[in-house]
Design an enzyme around this catalytic site. Structure first.
Site, short mmCIF file in Angstrom:
data_model
loop_
_atom_site.label_atom_id
_atom_site.label_comp_id
_atom_site.label_asym_id
_atom_site.label_seq_id
_atom_site.Cartn_x
_atom_site.Cartn_y
_atom_site.Cartn_z
N ASN A 159 0.87 -1.18 0.00
CA ASN A 159 0.00 0.00 0.00
C ASN A 159 0.91 1.23 0.00
O ASN A 159 1.49 1.57 1.03
CB ASN A 159 -0.90 -0.03 1.25
N LYS A 218 0.12 4.25 -0.25
CA LYS A 218 -0.52 5.44 0.32
C LYS A 218 -0.31 6.64 -0.62
O LYS A 218 -0.28 6.45 -1.84
CB LYS A 218 -0.01 5.68 1.74
N HIS A 278 -9.53 1.43 4.84
CA HIS A 278 -8.25 1.58 5.55
C HIS A 278 -8.48 2.52 6.75
O HIS A 278 -9.25 3.47 6.66
CB HIS A 278 -7.19 2.16 4.61
N GLU A 298 -6.80 4.86 7.89
CA GLU A 298 -6.54 6.28 7.62
C GLU A 298 -7.76 6.93 6.99
O GLU A 298 -8.08 8.09 7.27
CB GLU A 298 -5.29 6.42 6.74
N GLU A 325 -5.23 -4.71 10.66
CA GLU A 325 -4.18 -3.70 10.86
C GLU A 325 -4.43 -2.96 12.16
O GLU A 325 -5.22 -1.99 12.18
CB GLU A 325 -4.20 -2.70 9.71
N GLY A 327 2.70 2.48 10.80
CA GLY A 327 3.67 3.56 10.65
C GLY A 327 4.39 3.94 11.93
O GLY A 327 5.01 4.99 12.01
N SER A 332 3.55 -1.96 10.32
CA SER A 332 5.01 -2.02 10.51
C SER A 332 5.61 -3.37 10.13
O SER A 332 6.53 -3.85 10.78
CB SER A 332 5.38 -1.62 11.93
N GLY A 365 2.87 -1.02 4.29
CA GLY A 365 2.89 0.40 3.96
C GLY A 365 4.29 0.88 3.66
O GLY A 365 4.85 0.64 2.58
#
Ligand code: 13P
Length: 257
Positions: free
Chosen positions: A10, A12, A100, A102, A172, A178, A219, A240
């Protein structure tokens, strides 16, 4: 039937289409000569790079699948700034990341919206990678299972068994995204196995729970991927930051081969 691991990058909101060309070429180079039949590799660049990456991968006969990071649920319409499943299907996109964290946390995405998008994805032969996961506070409050159960149940409500069996869920934990903090393989396994049992119950069928692929994300790096992917219920990763480095992402892929 054994589940084939999926390692999906991903990206992003990173990489222009020119940078995307370089990254995919480097990934092709890093994985050249490796038999990729044991795992599926997907890259999910921003919308602006989908066409570029599609033509590059087709021209160079790369064995990677293409994924998008979101879509609208309608085929077309007056929805300024949105991209439809029809447009993704025309680019031979195979996967679409839905819900997701986010998008849920920053852009107001709801379980109901994710459900509509999941149904639209199936209608256009796109496979959703539906995300779920708890915040740090929810984890500390013992709410991990109720949070992911609600997200999974609502996200897949009303979807036919055979389509659920072919879809992908990404667990996730938000606190691991992250941050460099990863769920331990045992903790990730426990929640992923729980998600499988939720699916089996919701669809009244042990087979659906056994067939659906469930990824871990948060991560994932070359150094921790193998221990996570070796867990019996974890079928690969949604990666990510580490997917933006061809060498690191290739090493993660190799740990699933
Ligand atoms: P990181 O691998 O950067 O933690 O991101 C995980 C993620 O959000 C993938 O969708």
């Amino acid at each position: 039937m054994a589940r084939k691991p999926l390692i999906a990058g991903n990206w992003k909101m990173f990489k222009t289409h020119l940078e995307a060309i370089k990254l995919v070429q480097q990934l092709g180079y890093e994985l050249a000569g490796h038999d990729l039949s044991a795992a599926e590799v997907a890259v999910c660049p921003p919308f602006t790079s989908l066409r570029t990456v599609q033509t590059l991968m087709e021209d160079d006969r790369m064995e990677f699948a293409l994924g998008a990071q979101n879509m609208h649920s309608e085929d077309e319409g007056a929805f300024t700034g949105e991209v439809s499943p029809v447009m993704l299907q025309a680019l031979r996109v195979r996967y679409v990341i839905l819900g997701h964290s986010e998008r849920r946390e920053l852009l107001g995405e709801t379980d109901e919206g994710v459900n509509q998008k999941a149904k639209a994805a199936f209608k256009h032969e796109l496979t959703p990678i539906m995300c779920c996961g708890e915040t740090e506070a929810e984890r500390e409050g013992g709410l991990t299972q109720s949070k992911v159960e609600g997200q999974v149940r609502k996200g897949l409500a009303g979807v036919k068994d055979e389509l659920v069996a072919r879809s992908v869920i990404a667990y996730e934990p938000i606190w691991a995204i992250g941050t460099g903090k990863t769920a331990t393989p045992d903790d990730a396994q426990e929640t992923v196995s729980f998600i499988r049992s939720v699916i089996a119950k919701q669809f009244g069928d042990e087979e659906v729970g056994t067939a659906i692929r469930i990824l871990y994300g948060g991560s994932v790096k070359a150094g921790n991927a193998k221990a996570l992917f070796d867990q019996p219920d974890i079928d690969g990763g949604l990666v990510g930051g580490a997917s933006l480095d061809a060498g690191e992402f290739a090493a993660i892929v190799k740990s699933a081969l």
